[in-house]
Each structure stands twice: as C-alpha cells, then as structure tokens.
Motif scaffolding. Structure first.
Motif, short mmCIF file in Angstrom:
data_model
loop_
_atom_site.label_atom_id
_atom_site.label_comp_id
_atom_site.label_asym_id
_atom_site.label_seq_id
_atom_site.Cartn_x
_atom_site.Cartn_y
_atom_site.Cartn_z
N SER A 1 -1.40 -6.43 6.82
CA SER A 1 -0.31 -6.30 6.10
C SER A 1 0.91 -7.11 6.77
O SER A 1 1.61 -7.70 5.79
N ARG B 1 1.40 -1.45 -3.04
CA ARG B 1 0.54 -0.34 -2.24
C ARG B 1 0.30 0.98 -3.23
O ARG B 1 0.83 0.96 -4.21
N ASP C 1 -1.73 -4.57 -1.17
CA ASP C 1 -2.21 -4.06 0.13
C ASP C 1 -2.79 -2.69 -0.01
O ASP C 1 -2.71 -1.97 -0.92
N GLU C 2 -4.15 -2.74 0.82
CA GLU C 2 -5.03 -1.38 0.51
C GLU C 2 -5.48 -1.53 -0.49
O GLU C 2 -5.79 -0.63 -1.19
MG MG Z 1 -2.32 -2.98 6.69
#
Ligand code: MG
Ligand code: ATP
Length: 543
Positions: free
Chosen positions: A69, A92, A161-162
């Motif tokens: 991240s 996200r 992200d993720e």
């Molecule tokens: Mg992360």
C-alpha cells in the motif's frame, strides 16, 4: 486524545474531528511513527516500481506487510507532482478500509513531507488535489453498482489495493478507464494499472492465472495478445529475469534486477498486446515492519499462514493437494544415479493434452519425477515416438544413457478399441516402441497414495520431488480442486492430465512398499518385451 503537533499542517481539523476514536488514534500513531523518517522505497518496492514503469498491468502481491500500500501511495504522489494535471484513482473495497489504509496514511505523508496538495471532498469522493491540478481520487469498490462512479472519468493510473477481494470482472471493467491525453503523454503520462494484494479472496484464482503462474512467480514479464479479450489472452512472448526474483537480496535487486528491467526492450503491439508483470512481496522485504507483526503471521493457521506470511498463491480454499509446497517439492534437475528404480506413467489425450512422466526411486523410497512429456494435438504415433525419444535423453554432460523401466503404465482406457479401428491406443503406442501396461485405476486410493507421497514429514520432508524440467506438473499440481459432490476425489473438469499420469506412475509403488523385484530378475517391462518378442518370433501358423 494527544495534542496534534502545532507545526504539522492539517488544514481540515473538522474532518479529523469527525473520525471515530479508533481512526483518530490510528492517525496519531502513524503521524508519530512517521515523523523524522524519509519516504524512500525499500529495495523490493523500488524494483516493483521499476517494473511498473515498463508494463501495462503490474500485480505486486504476496505476504502481508510487504509495503504494497505504501508503494501505491508513493507512486501516486510521484505521478501527481511530476505530471501536472495527472489523474490517479486508488480503490479499496470499502470506505472504512479506504480511510484507514489510504486516506489516513496519505494525510500523514502529506503533513510529513509538506506535499503541495489539499484534501477535498467532491461529490462525496475524497480527493487529494495538488496545486498543479493533478489529483488522487480515493474510491471504493464493493459492488458492481459502485463501478458506475468511475466509468465516466479517465485516469492515467489506477491502483486497486487488496485487489483479490474484488471480482476480476470489476477489475477489468475499471481498468477500461485508463486513458491519457496526448498532451499528458508528452509530459510522461502512461495508462497503467497496479494491483496490490495478499493471496486469498474472490479473484485469487484469476490473479494467479493471469499474473502469478504465467510469470513463474515473478521471474518473467509476460506479453499477452488480448485481441480476443482478456479472458482469451494468449501469451505472445515472455522476458526472463536474470535471477530468481523472490529470493533476490537487496544488493542483487539494485545491481542486477533493476538495471535489467530498466534496460529491457519489451516488444508489444499497442493495440492488441498487454504487458503484465508480477512482483512477489514478502513481509521481510519491508525494513519498516515491526518484528511483532511477524510473530502474528507465524501464529496463523496453516493455509492463512502460507498466504499471508509466505505470500503463497498456490494455496486456496478448496484446493485438493494441500500438501503441495512449491518451495519444498520442486528441485533442480540432476542426472538419476545408476541403480535407482525407474518407471513411466502416461495419460492419453488428443484434443486435450496427453501427459507422460518419468519417475525414479532412490534407495530410501523417495520418488523423483525427472522428465515430462505434455501437450495437445499429437497423434498416438507421435506420442509414442516422443516417449521413445525422450527415454533416450542423454546425461547432462552429453553422454548417452540407456534407461530400463521397472514398469510403464497408462490410463486403463487406452486399452479399449474406442475408435472401432480394431486397435487400441496402447496397440499403436506399442507398435511405435512405447509399451505400457494397465495402471491401477482406483481413483481415491490412487489420490491418497499421491497425497502420502507429497506429505511433508517434519523430520524427513516429503517422499515426492518434482524436477524443474516438469513445468506443467508444477503448474497444475496446485490448481487441482476438490470435487464438490465427492470431496475425497478431485474435480475432473480441471486440467488434471499431469496429476492423473503421476497417480498412475506412483501406483506402481504404493507409499512405503519395498522395491518390487521380479522372481526371474527381470523388470516388468523386460518381461513384457520378452513375451511380445517371443510371440512375434513364433512361426506363423498355417490355416
Ligand atoms: Mg496494504
Ligand atoms: N518505504 C517505506 N517507508 C516508510 N515506511 C514504510 C515503507 N514501506 C512500508 N512502510 C510501512 O510499513 C508498514 C507496512 O506497509 P504496507 O501497509 O504498505 O504493507 P502492505 O503490504 O500493504 O500490508 P498489508 O498486506 O497489510 O496490506 C506500514 O506501516 C508502512 O507505513
């Protein structure tokens, strides 16, 4: 609540006051932790960024805490400051995650390094708007409905992200918003996507199949031809890294890997090729990580530990061969010493791949799979010739070697005359020098045997090793899934040819049994050939 240092510039205290107590504490913790530190990337992060400069889609993934991240934020900030008017979207899955892991951190970095940006809310979307009109938009993507918010805009860089928590279709759809104007391109803008994630989650298999497996765990850059859609992507070329990326030291990253990728000339057609790369992240890549974090990862249950501590994408819920560990089972190629017991196992296929494996048992009963024939589209005659030719592979130093097999076994269905030609596949193989006998086909017992071979004994390791020159077995071992209706069997709709052939091969010598010695001192193959020879040599009867 502790006081905010007066010297730290946070223009929106009202916004801070709206945060929950937990988030405020988190913010302050981050702020305190960050003060006085440089915002410099660690070696693996620098490598990931250097790769990202050269490819369209980067997947930086693996262990938790590797600094994924953080790289996303640093990269977004660099683009925003270097290219006026640049637009970045960071996604996200949900607002709380977004606030905690992206917005709060960016606020901290902004304060810490006096970034020329203002935190704004526009139509409910949080943005960091830079003085040079660049912006970083922080969005969330939980359902397909959320997609609509991003489909009317254009971004030079999109960061998910993720990513494994989102559906692959959502990722692909949002990636379609990557576009830069000609003016921005002149200033250095380039449409690129960054996916950052730990293993596990809804798109785990997709990420593994597009990025992790084809790149050999990050050891090659893959150029896909996507003229028929990303779902039908075909690998058109690859570029191999000079050393193994996952185990490279910081010095090797700086001296070998970064110069290699920076100077790499990747050939790609702008209209139909997509250049993809995977960079494996490990928690130990991040020098800023708190050692107690590692303890937490060590304490996780096995599967989750392998995913989050080791960044292992081979493990997922529903996987059939839990025992499979690429780092333990895969070994470099070596010449099989004389005296080891050899056998072959084959599984027929024509439109689907056929597979043949060569196995060797050492004196302790460990089996090494040392050779592979795998591929679709060969006739039975071509398959037999290939098996014969490969059986005569010379030693590494080029000297010839004559192999003799205790047994060569195959899928029992090859003995049926299915085509009504008066001949079975086994007949055609035999006529071309590849004689096989019927393998045991008790599936469940066969799989149990394979699993016992794979099982890693804490003191002695596993009993089955696969040499590196068997890429299709290494690729498909971890892909096997449990059959939902028959949990003790595997799902036969997946690519199971290699594991089937290995099941036949290992059934020659069930785990724990002694090397079979024939009474007459001949191997099964030798007895079989002798019988066939005798039968052929018999004087023809007159009718
Ligand atoms: Mg992360
Ligand atoms: N280059 C860096 N400079 C300073 N701190 C860093 C750097 N890289 C990472 N960190 C810090 O290390 C910690 C873990 O990094 P980060 O959250 O980016 O890892 P991650 O791989 O995204 O983790 P997760 O798997 O939990 O999402 C964070 O506190 C982050 O601020």
């Amino acid at each position: 609540m502790t006081d905010i240092d007066e010297g730290v510039e946070v223009e929106d205290y009202a916004w801070f006051a709206e945060l929950s107590d937990d988030d405020q504490q988190e913010y302050l913790r981050l702020l305190e932790e960050a003060v006085g530190e440089q915002w410099e990337l660690a070696a693996k992060q620098r490598y990931a960024e250097a790769v990202w400069r050269k490819v369209d889609w980067l997947f930086y993934g693996g262990a938790a805490g590797g600094g994924k991240s953080e790289l996303a934020l640093k990269h977004a900030n660099d683009l925003s400051t270097q290219i006026p008017g640049h637009a970045t979207l960071i996604l996200r899955q949900s607002i709380p995650e977004l606030r905690r892991s992206i917005i709060l951190r960016m606020v901290v970095r902004k304060a810490q390094f006096a970034l020329p940006a203002k935190l704004r809310k526009l139509d409910g979307v949080t943005q960091f708007k830079y003085d040079n009109t660049s912006h970083i938009e922080c969005g969330y993507l939980a359902t397909d409905e959320n997609l609509g918010q991003y489909l009317s805009a254009e971004y030079g860089c999109i960061i998910v992200d993720e990513a494994s928590l989102m559906a692959s279709t959502q990722i692909i759809t949002v990636a379609s918003r990557l576009r830069v104007t000609k003016t921005a391109a002149k200033l250095g803008a380039r449409p690129h996507l960054g996916l950052f994630s730990n293993p596990g989650g809804a798109s785990h298999a997709w990420l593994r199949d597009i990025f992790v497996t084809p790149s050999d765990y990050g050891n090659r850059i893959v150029v896909y031809d996507i003229s028929q859609g990303i779902e039908n992507a075909q690998v058109s070329r690859t570029y191999d890294a000079p050393i193994t990326v996952a185990s490279a030291t910081d010095t090797q990253i700086d001296n070998i890997l970064i110069p290699w990728i920076t100077n790499l000339d990747i050939q790609a057609d702008v209209e139909q090729d997509l250049v993809c790369a995977f960079v494996p992240a490990k928690a130990t890549d991040n020098p800023h990580i708190d050692p107690s974090f590692m303890r937490g990862l060590n304490a996780l249950p096995e599967k989750r530990r392998r995913q989050l501590r080791d960044g292992d994408f081979d493990v997922f819920d529903g996987m059939y061969f839990d025992e499979w560990r690429r780092d333990i089972h895969v070994v470099p190629y070596f010449d099989i010493p004389d005296g080891w017991q050899l056998a072959r196992g084959a599984d027929f296929g024509s439109a689907a791949p056929w597979a043949c494996y060569w196995g060797a048992w050492d004196n302790d009963g460990n089996c090494y799979i040392y050779r592979e024939a795998y591929g679709a589209g060969l006739t039975p005659i071509e398959q037999a010739r290939k098996a014969v030719e490969m059986s005569e592979t010379p030693r590494i130093d080029g000297t010839p070697r004559k192999e003799s097999y205790y047994a060569s076994v195959a899928d029992p269905s090859v003995f049926a005359d299915k085509r009504g030609m008066g001949k079975s596949i086994a007949d055609m193989w035999r006529e071309n020098g590849f004689s096989v006998t019927r393998a045991k086909n008790a599936r469940i017992a066969g799989w149990q045997n394979v699993r016992q071979y794979l099982a890693v004994d804490p003191d002695h390791g596993p009993k089955l090793f696969v040499m590196e020159n068997c890429p299709n077995l290494i690729r498909t071992f971890p892909l096997q899934q449990t059959d939902k209706k028959h949990p003790e069997d595997l799902d036969t709709t997946l690519e199971d040819h290699a594991v089937d052939a290995v099941r036949y091969l290992l059934s020659v010598r069930p785990i724990g049994t002694k090397p079979p010695v024939s009474k007459v001192g001949l191997t099964l193959d030798q007895r079989f050939s002798r019988l066939i020879h005798k039968a052929g040599a018999k004087p023809k009867r007159r009718w």
